[in-house]
Design a protein around this motif. Structure first.
Motif, PDB file in Angstrom:
ATOM      1  N   LYS A   1      53.656  65.162 -20.773  1.00 26.95           N
ATOM      2  CA  LYS A   1      52.755  64.014 -20.661  1.00 26.95           C
ATOM      3  C   LYS A   1      51.952  63.832 -21.949  1.00 26.95           C
ATOM      4  O   LYS A   1      51.732  62.711 -22.417  1.00 26.95           O
ATOM      5  CB  LYS A   1      51.807  64.228 -19.482  1.00 26.95           C
ATOM      6  CG  LYS A   1      50.763  63.137 -19.291  1.00 26.95           C
ATOM      7  CD  LYS A   1      49.939  63.415 -18.050  1.00 26.95           C
ATOM      8  CE  LYS A   1      48.801  62.397 -17.903  1.00 26.95           C
ATOM      9  NZ  LYS A   1      47.782  62.543 -18.927  1.00 26.95           N
ATOM     10  N   GLY A   2      51.495  64.950 -22.547  1.00 32.28           N
ATOM     11  CA  GLY A   2      50.763  64.852 -23.805  1.00 32.28           C
ATOM     12  C   GLY A   2      51.614  64.263 -24.919  1.00 32.28           C
ATOM     13  O   GLY A   2      51.127  63.455 -25.733  1.00 32.28           O
ATOM     14  N   ILE A   3      52.871  64.645 -24.951  1.00 31.66           N
ATOM     15  CA  ILE A   3      53.766  64.115 -25.989  1.00 31.66           C
ATOM     16  C   ILE A   3      54.004  62.620 -25.764  1.00 31.66           C
ATOM     17  O   ILE A   3      54.016  61.824 -26.713  1.00 31.66           O
ATOM     18  CB  ILE A   3      55.089  64.897 -25.978  1.00 31.66           C
ATOM     19  CG1 ILE A   3      54.833  66.334 -26.474  1.00 31.66           C
ATOM     20  CG2 ILE A   3      56.141  64.207 -26.843  1.00 31.66           C
ATOM     21  CD1 ILE A   3      56.016  67.241 -26.333  1.00 31.66           C
TER      22      ILE A   3
ATOM     23  N   LEU B   1      54.058  62.452 -10.878  1.00 33.99           N
ATOM     24  CA  LEU B   1      53.529  61.094 -10.785  1.00 33.99           C
ATOM     25  C   LEU B   1      52.759  60.712 -12.040  1.00 33.99           C
ATOM     26  O   LEU B   1      52.835  59.571 -12.517  1.00 33.99           O
ATOM     27  CB  LEU B   1      52.639  60.963  -9.551  1.00 33.99           C
ATOM     28  CG  LEU B   1      53.361  61.055  -8.197  1.00 33.99           C
ATOM     29  CD1 LEU B   1      52.342  61.033  -7.059  1.00 33.99           C
ATOM     30  CD2 LEU B   1      54.349  59.918  -8.020  1.00 33.99           C
ATOM     31  N   LEU B   2      51.995  61.639 -12.592  1.00 33.75           N
ATOM     32  CA  LEU B   2      51.241  61.356 -13.810  1.00 33.75           C
ATOM     33  C   LEU B   2      52.169  61.116 -14.995  1.00 33.75           C
ATOM     34  O   LEU B   2      51.932  60.225 -15.826  1.00 33.75           O
ATOM     35  CB  LEU B   2      50.285  62.516 -14.114  1.00 33.75           C
ATOM     36  CG  LEU B   2      49.112  62.688 -13.145  1.00 33.75           C
ATOM     37  CD1 LEU B   2      48.324  63.941 -13.485  1.00 33.75           C
ATOM     38  CD2 LEU B   2      48.206  61.473 -13.190  1.00 33.75           C
ATOM     39  N   VAL B   3      53.239  61.894 -15.080  1.00 32.81           N
ATOM     40  CA  VAL B   3      54.212  61.684 -16.155  1.00 32.81           C
ATOM     41  C   VAL B   3      54.868  60.319 -16.011  1.00 32.81           C
ATOM     42  O   VAL B   3      55.009  59.555 -16.985  1.00 32.81           O
ATOM     43  CB  VAL B   3      55.260  62.811 -16.142  1.00 32.81           C
ATOM     44  CG1 VAL B   3      56.432  62.464 -17.065  1.00 32.81           C
ATOM     45  CG2 VAL B   3      54.635  64.127 -16.581  1.00 32.81           C
ATOM     46  N   LEU B   4      55.251  59.967 -14.779  1.00 33.01           N
ATOM     47  CA  LEU B   4      55.889  58.677 -14.560  1.00 33.01           C
ATOM     48  C   LEU B   4      54.938  57.528 -14.868  1.00 33.01           C
ATOM     49  O   LEU B   4      55.329  56.518 -15.470  1.00 33.01           O
ATOM     50  CB  LEU B   4      56.382  58.583 -13.114  1.00 33.01           C
ATOM     51  CG  LEU B   4      57.613  59.427 -12.755  1.00 33.01           C
ATOM     52  CD1 LEU B   4      57.901  59.327 -11.275  1.00 33.01           C
ATOM     53  CD2 LEU B   4      58.826  59.001 -13.570  1.00 33.01           C
ATOM     54  N   SER B   5      53.689  57.656 -14.444  1.00 35.46           N
ATOM     55  CA  SER B   5      52.724  56.591 -14.684  1.00 35.46           C
ATOM     56  C   SER B   5      52.518  56.373 -16.185  1.00 35.46           C
ATOM     57  O   SER B   5      52.496  55.238 -16.668  1.00 35.46           O
ATOM     58  CB  SER B   5      51.396  56.931 -14.008  1.00 35.46           C
ATOM     59  OG  SER B   5      50.433  55.932 -14.218  1.00 35.46           O
ATOM     60  N   THR B   6      52.365  57.466 -16.923  1.00 34.75           N
ATOM     61  CA  THR B   6      52.193  57.344 -18.372  1.00 34.75           C
ATOM     62  C   THR B   6      53.449  56.785 -19.025  1.00 34.75           C
ATOM     63  O   THR B   6      53.381  55.951 -19.943  1.00 34.75           O
ATOM     64  CB  THR B   6      51.859  58.730 -18.969  1.00 34.75           C
ATOM     65  OG1 THR B   6      50.766  59.300 -18.263  1.00 34.75           O
ATOM     66  CG2 THR B   6      51.497  58.605 -20.430  1.00 34.75           C
TER      67      THR B   6
END
Length: 1697
Positions: free
Chosen positions: A1304-1306, A1343-1348
């Motif tokens: 997610k940071g990347i 979910l956070l990865v997908l949202s970003t």
């Protein structure tokens, strides 16, 4: 009536019959309530000292001046070997010299009695000697009984039967003999303590005696004897006065109107007594207004019934003694409960009543010269004196109100023109009761504040004497002589009030002086119950008024009160019954005509005037009713006016618990829950738990239920708090159970005891700690019942075990109580504990020292494993050391928490003194200034050393396992004492004598140890060694760096600088810190064998442990903290040392041996943790390029040691620590390349190294989040590949979460540049989602990865971003549409965020998005404001995307209906959001040519009706103008698009909804201020609109003037449009930070640009509509219309147009 405490024992249940054992007092409150107060507010139940035996009396006298201490552990018998006896004698002599112990230690093996004892008496504790130095918040005294140190007494028992002690007036206990003789007879819980110097019995039941508890016993609380006696005196005086004949004794004859007799004083005394009882009975707060009114009503009803038998309805008397008593109780008790301020109640309330009485007396008498009664003379023609308002009787206000309220003379006493218990005099009679309340409150206050002073009773009696004289002076001098108000009971004048209060207060004060105010008062024996029961004045041990000294029978010096006091007390316990009985008997005798004949026969022959009548009444009072009162008291029969429901039978309760324990029946659990609120239920649980005849499992359940009940129901603020009598019974009985043999039961008892003490100590339970200390002492007293079985059978190991259990369990309970009390943060409790701590510490210190000495003296010095084989000797040793262990646990609590930190200043808590520092009281002494504490503190290191030796010696002997465990626990407890003290009071620790020796001792252990610990005797890992070393490291850290050393004044301890200087000069010298640093690095920063095994066997678990902050449980991590602290404090000394060590290990390479590699890793580790302090000493970038990078990428060869992987991991850790300290941005590519290389499974096979690389990668990415996107671009593909592989490969979900977090940071760092790799990122996510059903954190990360990803990829791929929908939308559907509520609860927020991001960035509508639309109606039901905003945001986006589709969607009607319902219920701010969202939705629908669909949607959902209703009611509801404008915007859109629809709808609305019968259009026009609405409606020439033409033209004129004031630029722009300067606003525009280039934003901008309202020019539009209106109505009508408008307004408008 219902019974309160039955004395009859039933086999299973306790029933209530008409012949019940209840209790009532004449003053509407039972004496149970009277005693409740004094029990709850510092009941004594004081602890008596144990009398020394004759043999040791002289020795006691010699040691009386020394601090009292516990007896030593149970002595060994003389059968022990002579060598052991010699050792014991020498040890005992040594102990006597060291701890000033009694001579009993010199004969440790002999069972001779010892004189040592402990009692928390006023002589023992330094209480209140310096309270004057305290602020008021500190003055929280400790209730103790003042007993003479030279004359100690013991507790004994009265003779009683199983059915005889149910109503004893005090708490009692039994001796072992009694229990032994009556164990099979189910003896009830004893409650009477008597003092006897000839007995040395235990104050508690022996450990084997719980079976002697009666299941159906409910103890009566103690009583205030003087109140009973005075009440009995008054009730007998009333009987004597009421039984006077026609030839009455003069002073017992009531005056006809004005005057005073002895009989007049009786009734006021009853009201006064009632007042005394009110604060006592209501202190606990258990009296509600309903119960007060109910009790008053019952008294009134009883009084009316007494008047009924010989009256008719026409002549029925409504007033009476009980009627007035009930009214007065209701008024005074209700006011006492309602008025929160004592001064207001004591002064202003009686003043108000007296003023009201005076006003009525002067304002409402019959007119001067009038004749209110034809048969009586006329009233005086003028009233020139106060006296004239009170005579004659029929011309007074009293007569006026009596006739008015009671209904005439037919309903008054003897048909007089007034009633002597009438209306107006009730006001001043209330003042009599209020005076009693003041006295009762004074008694309470004296008990709460003066109980440590034995003279307080004298002062209280003197205070009442002064109050009585004050009342007399005010009544006679002020009201009588100065104001001329006569003395009249019938009028209850203030002068009569003053005299009555004088006699009432003086009478009660005399009883209090004689009964409760004198020392050595002895309880007396009741008539008819010789030797069986005591009533009257309880002894000091059981009396609820502490501070005095009790006496006793059977040889105790003291005086007995007269027998008459017993008689009076018995009558005073049943006043209501005696009153009703004497009234009924007199009426009955008069009705049958026997009253006068009996008098004439017996006493009528006496010729002296009135003497015969006096003797007649005395005979009735003393010979008839007094014996009846005594007999009823003897059989425990009392009549209460308060109906109480009995608790469930304890036997039945036991059966329920047995069923629950054996069957686990849910129905039984529910039944027990229902019984929770019943009176005495929790006390019944305690009885069941204490009954040995009940199965142990059921007893344990009962104890647990009790413990949980204390948690829920003990506090007074609980909804169903326990009643005071039940609390008193539980506290009293629980104190007798601390020596229970069962360990499970004792744990539950101790927990309950501790919880109660935390709430009630010291205010309501001052004897909580003293009673425990007495119990502990009794278990060590050879003459107590606990020791008798051992003395009778010296070699009985079972008897010895029971004795040890009793001793250990009582000490354990004290430990739990002390621990619980020190968790209470109130200043009052701390104040009391600070006073008690030295005394308790002295006793426990002696107990610990003596038992340790005895244990060491009798423990074999050589080969204990083969020497100690006798179970009896082992039991003796084990019992002794276990006692020492438990005593040490208490000492640890005391020394850490029991003493103040400083003796100069103390901080007052915020609620008591605004947090200010004030001067500490004189008795505040830190532990380092208390000699006993310092001696123990400095001696514990030697004890620890001895325990370590003994532990090693007994480790291989199975029979000595308990001793092995005890030595282990003692060693660890000593370490806890030191560490806790250093962490909480570092300055005190350092200031104590021998503190640095403690640190040096532990440092010696540290120097000889290592991170590997040491194995036990069997070669297995020994956690004990690690724990001891951990304690040593914690202590070492505490003196290196302690937050308390950095405090600033006034919180800074005055000796802080001295402590720091002492540490620096005598401990942390330069040479020592260098050695310490080298020791810590070389021994404690090295991986041990267990850690390396975990590295290989469970790499993910190893990494989880490394990332967790658990330094207190790991030697290596604690060593790391110590290195960091040492370096930060001594940087100049240690930085060169660490750099030198770094140079020494530089040459260790992959081929080096394992020890060299581990040492290299330890040094690298120290460099990592000390990075901030090595900033000026190490060039990290150069070191990394020249040394670390080559060491990390070296290819393994045949000579490479497998341990080199540790160095590769350490290099990654070095990067994470140094990148934020000293690293140039140009180094980032090197870092990225190395970390990705080490994270790749193709390059690195070790999982720990890979995980460490990824952890560091997250740190580096976060560091360059905003600047490194271009630098990181070449590494994105390989990095994504590595992270995805890790997430798929990892077994632990925590590891997977770490990988997703890095991913997610990347994504965030790369932004839209991540789009080419979206497929690679998402290809594995569906499978991972399906395989992680119960992993909340992992799914949240997905979910956070997908949202970003959606947010950035949609911007990059635009139309192609739909490819993400098959991946994203199923995850949203699984959460929102799934049936699993748990999944919805955990993932709802993240799923909604993903939904919003997907919808707003979607280029077109897909079936998956449409399937989610119905979820909006469900989301709005959640009721949250945030959810409402999200729903509105999604609703806007859906309609902006495809309004035609969703205008006709079935879910829209449901959603709009819910919005309509919320619109009228929500706050204004939320309504504004709904209105704006609906406006945008309507515009989207109208522009998509779905006018009819939108009209149908708004009408059927009633949203349009709601909007119109809110507009019409806006002024009433106070809706602000801008919100009304938002509402009218919606309606105006319909008008612009179809004006006829709105006109017809408003017509129907007015008829069907508003009930007006006509259209509400005129009212709407008054609220609207919309140009487009006016001009469109004018076009239609509607009559309602034409009627408002004046206002319409005025509005149009104002708008046009504003338009003409615009600049050319504004006119050419959008500001001259139909709806200028108003764009299409979102309801949630403030919530969204979306990019302006998002598809949703673009769609909204397009919608606004095509909106006719935003594109239509204003002036042409107005001209067109006005012309249309003129054409519609014709020129003639148009001219008439213009004439109706103000010409100036019309001219101005057309001029501007």
């Amino acid at each position: 009536m219902a019974s309160s405490y039955s004395t009859q024992q039933q086999p299973t249940t306790t029933t209530t019959t008409t012949h019940t054992h209840t209790h009532t007092q004449m003053d509407t409150d039972s004496d149970t309530d009277s005693s409740d107060d004094f029990r709850s507010a510092h009941s004594v139940a004081s602890v008596a000292s144990v009398t020394p035996s004759d043999e040791s009396e002289k020795e006691n006298a010699n040691s009386a001046s020394s601090p009292r201490s516990f007896v030593t552990a149970r002595s060994f018998t003389a059968s022990s070997s002579s060598g052991a006896a010699s050792n014991a004698s020498n040890a005992a002599n040594a102990v006597k010299k060291k701890v000033s112990f009694s001579a009993a230690l010199a004969s440790a093996f002999a069972p001779s009695p010892t004189p040592s004892n402990i009692h928390s008496t006023a002589k023992d504790l330094p209480l209140l000697q310096s309270d004057a130095d305290l602020p008021p918040a500190f003055r929280a005294p400790l209730a103790t009984t003042a007993t003479s140190p030279s004359t100690s007494t013991s507790v004994n028992i009265e003779d009683f039967d199983a059915d005889d002690d149910d109503d004893d007036d005090s708490l009692s206990t039994v001796t072992a003999t009694t229990v032994a003789n009556t164990r099979a007879n189910s003896i009830p819980v004893p409650r009477t303590l008597s003092l006897s110097s000839s007995s040395t019995s235990s104050p508690l039941l022996p450990p084997h005696s719980p079976s002697s508890t009666s299941l159906n016993n409910s103890p009566r609380p103690p009583r205030l004897a003087s109140l009973d006696i005075f009440r009995g005196l008054v009730i007998l005086a009333m009987i004597i006065a009421n039984y006077q004949t026609a030839n009455a004794f003069p002073i017992l004859l009531h005056p006809a109107w004005i005057g005073l007799s002895l009989a007049d004083l009786v009734f006021p005394s009853f009201l006064f007594i009632m007042g005394v009882a009110i604060p006592i009975s209501m202190k606990s707060g258990k009296k509600s207004y309903t119960s007060i009114a109910t009790r008053s009503l019952k008294l009134i009803v009883i009084g009316l019934l007494l008047n009924a038998p010989f009256s008719t309805l026409e002549t029925f008397r409504f007033a009476g003694v009980l009627q007035r008593t009930g009214l007065v109780f209701w008024v005074v008790a209700s006011a006492y409960k309602a008025i929160p301020f004592p001064n207001m109640f004591n002064l202003f309330f009686p003043t108000f009543l007296l003023s009201l009485w005076a006003f009525a007396t002067k304002a409402f008498p019959p007119l001067e010269g009038s004749t209110p009664f034809p048969d009586l003379p006329s009233c005086p023609t003028h009233r020139d004196t106060n006296f004239s308002y009170f005579d004659p009787p029929h011309c007074t206000a009293q007569s006026y109100f009596d006739m008015l309220v009671l209904g005439g003379r037919n309903h008054t006493y003897q048909h007089l023109p007034f009633d002597n218990e009438g209306t107006l005099s009730t006001l001043t009679s209330c003042i009599t009761c209020i005076a009693g309340v003041i006295i009762g409150t004074s008694l309470q206050r004296a008990v709460q504040t003066d109980y440590s002073d034995g003279t307080w009773r004298y002062r209280q009696s003197l205070r009442m004497a002064v109050q009585a004289l004050t009342c007399l002076v005010i009544g006679e001098l002020v009201f009588g002589l100065l104001l001329g108000i006569p003395v009249s009971k019938n009028l209850w004048t203030p002068s009569f009030l003053g005299i009555c209060l004088f006699f009432s207060i003086a009478g009660f004060g005399w009883c209090f002086w004689v009964v409760d105010g004198q020392p050595n008062v002895q309880s007396v024996v009741v008539v008819g119950g010789v030797g069986r029961r005591r009533i009257g004045v309880p002894s000091e041990q059981t009396r609820l008024l502490p501070g005095g000294r009790g006496g006793g029978r059977n040889g105790v010096s003291g005086r007995e009160l007269p027998l008459v006091f017993n008689v009076l007390a018995s009558c005073g316990r049943n006043p209501l019954f005696l009153f009703v009985l004497h009234e009924l008997v007199a009426a009955f005798l008069g009705w049958i005509g026997w009253y006068e004949p009996l008098y004439e026969c017996l006493f009528g022959w006496i010729s002296v005037d009135g003497v015969g009548s006096l003797l007649w009444s005395l005979a009735w009072g003393l010979l008839v009713y007094a014996p009846i009162g005594v007999y009823l008291d003897h059989i425990r029969w009392y009549w209460r006016i308060q109906v109480e429901k009995m608790a469930e039978s304890t036997a039945a309760l036991a059966q329920l618990l047995v069923r629950l324990a054996t069957q686990n029946d849910k129905a039984v659990e529910q039944q027990l829950d229902q019984l929770t609120h019943m009176h005495m239920h929790h006390y019944g649980l305690l009885l069941v738990a204490a009954d040995a005849s009940v199965p142990h499992s059921a007893r344990h359940l009962a104890a647990l239920y009790l413990k949980n009940g204390v948690d829920k129901h003990w506090r007074k603020t609980s909804k169903s708090t326990l009643q005071p009598d039940e609390k008193a019974a539980i506290r009293s009985f629980l104190s007798t159970l601390v020596c229970e043999e069962s360990a499970k039961l004792v744990r539950a008892y101790a927990e309950a005891y501790s919880k109660i003490a935390q709430i009630d100590y010291p205010h309501d339970w001052p004897e909580a700690i003293p009673s425990l200390l007495t119990t502990i002492e009794s278990t060590f007293n050879p003459a107590s019942p606990f020791n008798q079985p051992v003395l009778q059978a010296p070699h009985d190991i079972n008897a010895l075990k029971r004795l040890h259990l009793a001793q250990q369990h009582s000490i354990y309970t004290l430990h739990r109580v002390i621990k619980g009390l020190y968790s209470v943060r109130t200043l009052r409790v701390k104040h009391v504990l600070y006073q008690m701590a030295p005394h308790i510490f002295q006793n426990l210190s002696n107990l610990f020292s003596s038992n340790i000495s005895i244990f060491l003296a009798n423990f074999p010095s050589t080969d204990p494993a083969s020497t100690l084989t006798d179970p009896f000797v082992i039991e003796k040793l084990d019992g002794t050391i276990q006692i020492a262990r438990l005593a040490l646990k208490i000492l640890r609590r005391l020394i850490v928490n029991g003493f103040p930190e400083r003796d100069d200043m103390v901080r007052v808590p915020e609620g008591l003194g605004d947090g200010k520092m004030v001067a500490a009281p004189n008795f505040y002494k830190p532990f380092e200034k208390v000699e006993a504490c310092v001696e123990l503190f400095s001696s514990l290191t030697g004890c620890l050393q001895k325990m370590l030796q003994l532990r090693t010696a007994v480790s291989s002997a199975p029979q000595l396992k308990p001793i092995f465990q005890a030595t282990t626990k003692i060693s660890l407890t000593i370490g806890k004492l030191y560490t806790d003290l250093l962490n909480s009071r570092a300055v005190n620790f350092v200031a104590a004598r021998g503190s640095l020796d403690v640190i040096r001792f532990y440092w010696g252990l540290i120097s000889n140890g290592s991170s590997s610990g040491a194995p036990d005797a069997n070669g297995n890992p020994d956690d004990f060694v690690e724990r001891i070393l951990l304690q040593g490291l914690v202590l070492f850290r505490g003196v290196i760096k302690n937050s308390q050393f950095s405090l600033m004044p006034p919180d800074r301890h005055p000796q802080t600088d001295d402590a720091i200087r002492l540490i620096t000069e005598q401990l942390l010298t330069p040479d020592f810190v260098k050695v310490a640093m080298e020791t810590l690095i070389t021994k404690y920063l090295i991986f041990n064998h267990d850690e390396l095994e975990r590295w290989d066997e469970d790499p993910e678990g190893f990494m989880a442990d490394e990332e967790a902050d658990q330094w207190e449980f790991s030697l290596r991590m604690c060593g790391q903290k110590a290195v960091m602290d040492l370096m930060s404090k001594h940087r100049a000394i240690l930085a060169p040392v660490l750099v030198e060590m770094l140079q020494q290990v530089a040459e260790y390479g992959p081929a080096s041996n394992s020890n060299a590699i581990l040492l290299k890793d330890a040094v690298y580790s120290a460099v990592s943790y000390c990075s901030y302090d090595l900033y000026d000493y190490l060039e990290f970038d150069n070191w990394f390029e020249t040394r670390l990078l080559p060491e990390s990428i070296t290819q393994p060869g045949p000579d490479t040691n497998p341990m080199w992987k540790i160095i590769r991991r350490r290099v990654t850790m070095l990067i994470s620590y140094w990148i934020a300290v000293k690293s140039a941005p140009s180094m980032r590519p090197l870092f990225y390349r190395l970390l990705i290389h080490l994270a790749s499974p193709a390059n690195e096979r070790d999982m720990v190294v890979r995980l460490s690389a990824i952890t560091t990668l997250r740190v580096v990415v976060d560091e360059g989040l905003l600047t490194d996107s271009e630098v990181f671009q070449p590494f994105v593909e390989s990095c994504v590949q590595v992270l995805v592989e890790l997430v798929v490969e990892a077994d632990e979900f925590d590891t997977k979460v770490g990988g997703l977090t890095a991913l997610k940071g990347i994504i965030y760092m790369m932004g839209q540049k991540i789009a080419p790799f979206a497929g690679k990122i998402t290809e594995q996510l569906p499978r991972l989602w399906e395989s992680s059903y119960d992993q909340i954190m992992f799914r949240t990360s997905i979910l956070l990865v997908l949202s970003t990803l959606v947010q950035f990829v949609s911007k990059a791929l635009k139309e192609q971003s739909v490819m993400l929908h098959p991946l994203v939308l199923p995850a949203i559907q699984a959460t929102l549409l799934g049936s699993d509520m748990t999944q919805q609860m955990h993932f709802l927020e993240d799923s909604i965020d993903l939904w919003v991001a997907t919808l707003q960035n979607s280029p077109s509508l897909t079936p998956e998005l449409v399937s989610l639309y119905p979820c909006l109606a469900e989301l709005i039901e959640l009721g949250s404001a945030e959810h409402l905003k999200v729903v509105l945001r999604l609703l806007e986006s859906y309609f902006v995307l495809d309004a035609g589709n969703f205008a006709q969607h079935p879910a829209s009607l449901v959603l709009f209906t819910k919005l309509a319902n919320y619109l009228s219920e929500l706050k204004i701010e939320a309504s504004k959001h709904i209105a704006r969202a609906v406006t945008l939705v309507l515009r989207a629908g109208l522009q998509s040519n779905n006018l009819q669909a939108m009209q149908h949607l708004f009408v059927e959902s009633k949203l349009l009706a709601t909007l119109i209703t809110e507009i019409l009611q806006s002024s009433q509801k106070g809706i602000v103008d801008h919100v009304v404008a938002d509402f009218t915007t919606v309606v105006s859109l319909f008008i612009v698009w179809d004006a006829g629809f709105i006109i017809n709808y408003l017509q129907e609305f007015g008829i069907m909804v508003a009930g007006k019968g006509s259209s509400v259009l005129p009212e709407c026009l008054d609220q609207w201020n919309r140009v487009e609405c006016f001009v469109v409606l004018l076009k239609g020439a509607n009559t309602d609109v034409l009627g408002k033409v004046q206002g319409i033209f005025a509005t149009l004129s104002g708008v046009m003037m504003e338009v003409h004031g615009m600049s050319n630029e504004e006119l050419s722009g959008s500001c001259a449009r139909l709806h200028w300067c108003e764009s299409i606003r979102s309801s949630t525009h403030s919530l969204s930070d979306d990019d302006e280039e998002s598809p949703d934003r673009k769609r909204r901008a397009l919608l606004e640009s095509l909106d006719p309202i935003a594109t239509t020019s204003l002036i042409p539009f107005i001209k067109e509509k006005l012309s249309a209106c003129e054409s519609s109505i014709g020129s003639q009508q148009w001219s008439l219309l213009l004439q109706s408008v103000d010409q100036d307004v019309a001219n101005e408008l057309f001029k501007l147009l």
